[in-house]
Design a protein around this motif. Structure first.
Motif: not given
Length: 232
Positions: A201-203, A31-36, A5-8, A12-15
């Motif tokens: 992130d995809r990988f 993490l939840a907000l950036l995923s949305h 989860s930390k890596q994800r 997302l922060c990088a994106i």
């Protein structure tokens, strides 16, 4: 928060160009907000997209300070997605499409360098590259063009530096060429970075093959050694 989860979150922060340190107050919520946020450009209806974005921001209330770095970065992305979702089009492209686009951009950067529009040219572009590096290419381009239009002293300086290369086409036309070449170069580099962030992130998510990984990230690191989120 587990390592995957930390890596994800970091990816997302990088994106979205938000410092991971800005999420430290509540990384799980971040993490939840950036995923949305990642899914937001897929909402075609502008009104529905606006409501969705407002809900994302509303969930920061009572947790993150409204003037915090995280809310500021999140809000900037929400606003841009509400108004210009096409600027985030890469998020909705397939992995194969992104790998192909990346290869095209890589070739573009190579030929721009060959033509002299790389780092050396950028140094003489009246601060355009610096403006681009400090913000987005779009904002940098606007600031650069605003500074160049009507500034005869700058145009004369550019004519002196690049007159031999540009020949009779120097002057206002020469400036446009310089601005365009510099912006094209930095735009390509910026988009390549964006695609790398998305594909990493995809990988990690198992949505990219080892061969595709090598095409983008090279062969110095064996993709078999790069852990997926669930392996961390």
């Amino acid at each position: 928060m587990d390592q995957g989860s930390k890596q994800r979150l970091n990816n997302l922060c990088a994106i979205f160009k938000i410092r991971p340190q800005a999420t430290e107050l509540n990384p799980e919520l971040a993490l939840a907000l950036l995923s949305h946020l990642y899914a937001m450009p897929a909402i075609a209806d502008k009104s529905a997209r606006r409501n969705y974005g407002n809900q994302i921001l509303g969930n920061t209330s009572g947790v993150f300070d409204p003037y915090s770095e995280f809310v500021g970065g999140l809000g900037s992305n929400v606003i841009m997605m509400q108004e210009f979702p096409q600027w985030y089009a890469n998020l909705g492209k397939s992995t194969a499409q992104l790998v192909e686009i990346y290869a095209d951009l890589e070739r573009t950067v190579y030929w721009l360098n060959k033509a002299g529009w790389g780092a050396g040219m950028a140094a003489g572009g009246a601060g355009i590259a610096e403006a681009i590096d400090k913000g987005s290419v779009k904002a940098g381009a606007k600031r650069g063009v605003d500074r160049l239009v009507g500034r005869s002293a700058i145009i004369e300086a550019l004519q002196k530096r690049f007159g031999a290369r540009l020949g009779a086409a120097a002057g206002v036309a020469g400036v446009v060429v310089i601005v365009g070449g510099t912006i094209a170069y930095h735009s390509a580099l910026q988009q390549m970075e964006e695609i790398r962030n998305i594909l990493l992130d995809r990988f990690h998510s198992g949505q990219m093959t080892d061969e595709q990984y090598k095409q983008v990230f090279g062969t110095q690191v064996d993709p078999a050694l790069v852990k997926k989120y669930w392996e961390m």
